[in-house]
Motif scaffolding. Structure first.
Motif, PDB file in Angstrom:
ATOM      1  N   ARG A  84       0.060  31.463  20.736  1.00 25.25           N
ATOM      2  CA  ARG A  84      -0.755  30.799  21.748  1.00 25.25           C
ATOM      3  C   ARG A  84      -2.223  31.234  21.666  1.00 25.25           C
ATOM      4  O   ARG A  84      -3.017  30.906  22.552  1.00 25.25           O
ATOM      5  CB  ARG A  84      -0.180  31.078  23.143  1.00 25.25           C
ATOM      6  CG  ARG A  84       1.191  30.440  23.398  1.00 25.25           C
ATOM      7  CD  ARG A  84       1.138  28.919  23.418  1.00 25.25           C
ATOM      8  NE  ARG A  84       0.248  28.427  24.443  1.00 25.25           N
ATOM      9  CZ  ARG A  84       0.573  28.324  25.743  1.00 25.25           C
ATOM     10  NH1 ARG A  84       1.786  28.656  26.152  1.00 25.25           N
ATOM     11  NH2 ARG A  84      -0.310  27.868  26.608  1.00 25.25           N
ATOM     12  N   ALA A  85      -2.579  31.926  20.577  1.00 25.82           N
ATOM     13  CA  ALA A  85      -3.987  32.249  20.365  1.00 25.82           C
ATOM     14  C   ALA A  85      -4.799  30.996  20.057  1.00 25.82           C
ATOM     15  O   ALA A  85      -6.022  30.997  20.174  1.00 25.82           O
ATOM     16  CB  ALA A  85      -4.133  33.252  19.219  1.00 25.82           C
ATOM     17  N   PHE A  86      -4.069  29.918  19.632  1.00 29.25           N
ATOM     18  CA  PHE A  86      -4.726  28.664  19.289  1.00 29.25           C
ATOM     19  C   PHE A  86      -3.961  27.515  19.931  1.00 29.25           C
ATOM     20  O   PHE A  86      -2.780  27.629  20.249  1.00 29.25           O
ATOM     21  CB  PHE A  86      -4.753  28.465  17.766  1.00 29.25           C
ATOM     22  CG  PHE A  86      -5.164  29.690  17.006  1.00 29.25           C
ATOM     23  CD1 PHE A  86      -6.486  30.104  17.003  1.00 29.25           C
ATOM     24  CD2 PHE A  86      -4.232  30.442  16.302  1.00 29.25           C
ATOM     25  CE1 PHE A  86      -6.872  31.244  16.313  1.00 29.25           C
ATOM     26  CE2 PHE A  86      -4.603  31.581  15.618  1.00 29.25           C
ATOM     27  CZ  PHE A  86      -5.937  31.985  15.623  1.00 29.25           C
ATOM     28  N   HIS A  87      -4.619  26.392  20.101  1.00 28.78           N
ATOM     29  CA  HIS A  87      -3.939  25.169  20.507  1.00 28.78           C
ATOM     30  C   HIS A  87      -3.210  24.575  19.298  1.00 28.78           C
ATOM     31  O   HIS A  87      -3.599  24.806  18.152  1.00 28.78           O
ATOM     32  CB  HIS A  87      -4.952  24.140  21.025  1.00 28.78           C
ATOM     33  CG  HIS A  87      -5.663  24.556  22.279  1.00 28.78           C
ATOM     34  ND1 HIS A  87      -5.078  24.500  23.521  1.00 28.78           N
ATOM     35  CD2 HIS A  87      -6.922  25.033  22.468  1.00 28.78           C
ATOM     36  CE1 HIS A  87      -5.943  24.919  24.435  1.00 28.78           C
ATOM     37  NE2 HIS A  87      -7.077  25.260  23.819  1.00 28.78           N
ATOM     38  N   ARG A 285      -2.746  33.873  34.994  1.00 30.95           N
ATOM     39  CA  ARG A 285      -4.039  33.799  34.348  1.00 30.95           C
ATOM     40  C   ARG A 285      -3.922  34.373  32.926  1.00 30.95           C
ATOM     41  O   ARG A 285      -2.976  35.099  32.624  1.00 30.95           O
ATOM     42  CB  ARG A 285      -5.082  34.585  35.154  1.00 30.95           C
ATOM     43  CG  ARG A 285      -5.370  33.992  36.521  1.00 30.95           C
ATOM     44  CD  ARG A 285      -6.112  32.662  36.406  1.00 30.95           C
ATOM     45  NE  ARG A 285      -6.432  32.098  37.709  1.00 30.95           N
ATOM     46  CZ  ARG A 285      -5.679  31.201  38.338  1.00 30.95           C
ATOM     47  NH1 ARG A 285      -4.536  30.804  37.784  1.00 30.95           N
ATOM     48  NH2 ARG A 285      -6.040  30.720  39.501  1.00 30.95           N
ATOM     49  N   PRO A 286      -4.876  34.067  32.035  1.00 30.96           N
ATOM     50  CA  PRO A 286      -4.793  34.558  30.657  1.00 30.96           C
ATOM     51  C   PRO A 286      -4.572  36.069  30.585  1.00 30.96           C
ATOM     52  O   PRO A 286      -5.230  36.840  31.285  1.00 30.96           O
ATOM     53  CB  PRO A 286      -6.152  34.164  30.066  1.00 30.96           C
ATOM     54  CG  PRO A 286      -6.528  32.924  30.825  1.00 30.96           C
ATOM     55  CD  PRO A 286      -6.039  33.174  32.226  1.00 30.96           C
ATOM     56  N   GLY A 287      -3.591  36.447  29.761  1.00 30.78           N
ATOM     57  CA  GLY A 287      -3.283  37.854  29.555  1.00 30.78           C
ATOM     58  C   GLY A 287      -2.227  38.410  30.489  1.00 30.78           C
ATOM     59  O   GLY A 287      -1.736  39.515  30.275  1.00 30.78           O
TER      60      GLY A 287
END
Length: 410
Positions: A84-87, A285-287
């Motif tokens: 999920r580091a990228f779309h 939220r992210p992370g």
């Protein structure tokens, strides 16, 4: 070692390898499957067997459904994992299509059913602290006795099954257990600290136990009254198994969060998800939560194909009509080796009469007749064929069961 003495040499050798080199956390039947198609599997000796278990509902669409195999094959030729580091080009489509199918607003993709439940619990606690205002570290989640939600340390912490729970402590706190189907006990357990009520609309591992009429409706009312979330674990009961997308739909009840798994991966790859309200899942939220493989391109491509199959309504209809036939046939065995039959759609729990074969003995006897089934809690058989099963094959399986329990000539 297996209790059946008459195994072919190749079967015996492969089982021996399993028993020597793999952990003994399962007790499989003495059959070694080499191929499968639809509702049938073939063992290494070339013998066909009717599958009445369907991977505990992971194979709702049968073995190697061509649409699912096609989706997986096409995606294998493109890209399988990005993290999920990228779309990637499958995730948004999968989440939108699954949300539309389920009538929900947001999707949290994961891998296994246990991960989905763990994720839902984390979300519910975070929501309780950030939105409901429960004091830090004080949130409680009400669960049902005889539940099965997975085998992680937290999930077995509130299991009442000693085989699943014993010797894994210290256990995760924050759970309150009440009897399944008891609305009065549920009402008494909910407090201002309750973040959520987690419930299986039908308890699968417990023996396909259907709660009393109105129980799930009352659970929804109690959650609304207390400002708590209702989480429905539909990992086994969902995605057409009972004749509707969700088993909860039979009472026209909507949960705040649903956990999905098993059939969502079409029996090809592990795919799970939490689906539900955007204002609840939106607390992440992210992370704060994640998974390397969760929502990977291959999983999303297969999941999208599963959604397309469900969108036609064909499998819901098959579960309804064939389920009615299944329960009619099984009810005919009551008093003739069968003590009770429960379930909904193409899903049944069959309690064997005392004095007859145990669940394990019945499963082994069915295996000798070319039918695969599995016991739970000693005296109960779970029947959950793929939804592609034909009525004639279903009859063949029930006829074999009738012979095993002594209700028909051998």
């Amino acid at each position: 070692m297996t209790t059946l003495p008459d195994l072919d040499r190749r079967t015996a050798d492969l089982i021996d390898l399993d028993e020597r080199f793999s952990t003994h956390n399962y007790h499989p039947l003495p059959v070694v499957i080499a191929e499968a198609d639809g509702a049938w599997v073939t063992d290494v000796e070339g013998r066909p067997h009717l599958d009445l278990l369907a991977g505990y509902s992971a194979l709702n669409f049968g073995h190697r459904h061509p649409e699912l195999v096609r989706a997986a094959t096409e995606q294998l030729g493109r890209v399988t994992l990005t993290s999920r580091a990228f779309h990637h080009d499958q995730l948004g489509l999968f989440c939108r299509e699954l949300a539309e199918l389920t009538g929900t607003e947001m999707v949290l993709p994961m891998n296994t059913g246990a991960e989905a439940v763990e994720s839902a619990l984390k979300v519910a606690r975070k929501w309780a602290y950030r939105v409901k205002g429960v004091p830090a570290e004080r949130a409680e989640i009400v669960v049902a006795a005889d539940n099965f939600h997975g085998r992680t340390t937290t999930l077995v912490s509130f299991s009442t099954d000693d085989a699943a729970r014993a010797d894994y402590g210290p256990y995760t706190p924050g759970f309150v257990t009440v009897p399944y189907g008891d609305a009065e006990a549920l009402a008494g357990a909910i407090t201002e600290r309750t973040a959520a009520v987690l419930v299986e609309p039908i308890q699968g591992e417990a023996g396909v136990v259907v709660p009393p009429d109105g129980y799930l409706t009352e659970a929804r009312r109690l959650c609304d009254e207390a400002g708590a979330l209702l989480i429905a674990d539909e990992i086994q009961s969902g995605l057409a198994r009972t004749g509707t997308v969700f088993a909860l739909d039979h009472e026209h009840v909507t949960a705040d969060l649903y956990t999905l798994g098993k059939a969502l991966g079409g029996g090809i790859v592990p795919v799970s998800a939490v689906v539900g309200r955007a204002d609840v899942l939106g607390v992440l939220r992210p992370g704060e939560h994640g998974s390397t493989f969760g929502g990977n391109p291959l999983a999303c491509a297969v999941g999208r194909a599963v959604v397309r199959l469900l969108s036609t309504g064909e499998f819901q209809q098959r579960a309804t009509s064939l389920g009615a036939h299944l329960h009619t046939r099984l009810s005919g065995l009551l008093g003739h080796g069968v003590a009770a039959v429960r379930g909904r759609g193409l899903w049944a729990g069959v309690d064997l009469e005392p004095g007859g074969p145990t669940g394990r003995q019945a499963s082994e006897a069915l295996l000798r007749r070319g039918v695969l089934c599995k016991e739970t809690h000693g005296h109960t058989l779970r029947i959950a064929p793929p939804l592609v099963v034909e009525e004639a094959d279903l009859d063949r399986g029930i006829d074999a069961l009738a012979q095993v329990v002594g209700a028909a000539p051998r």
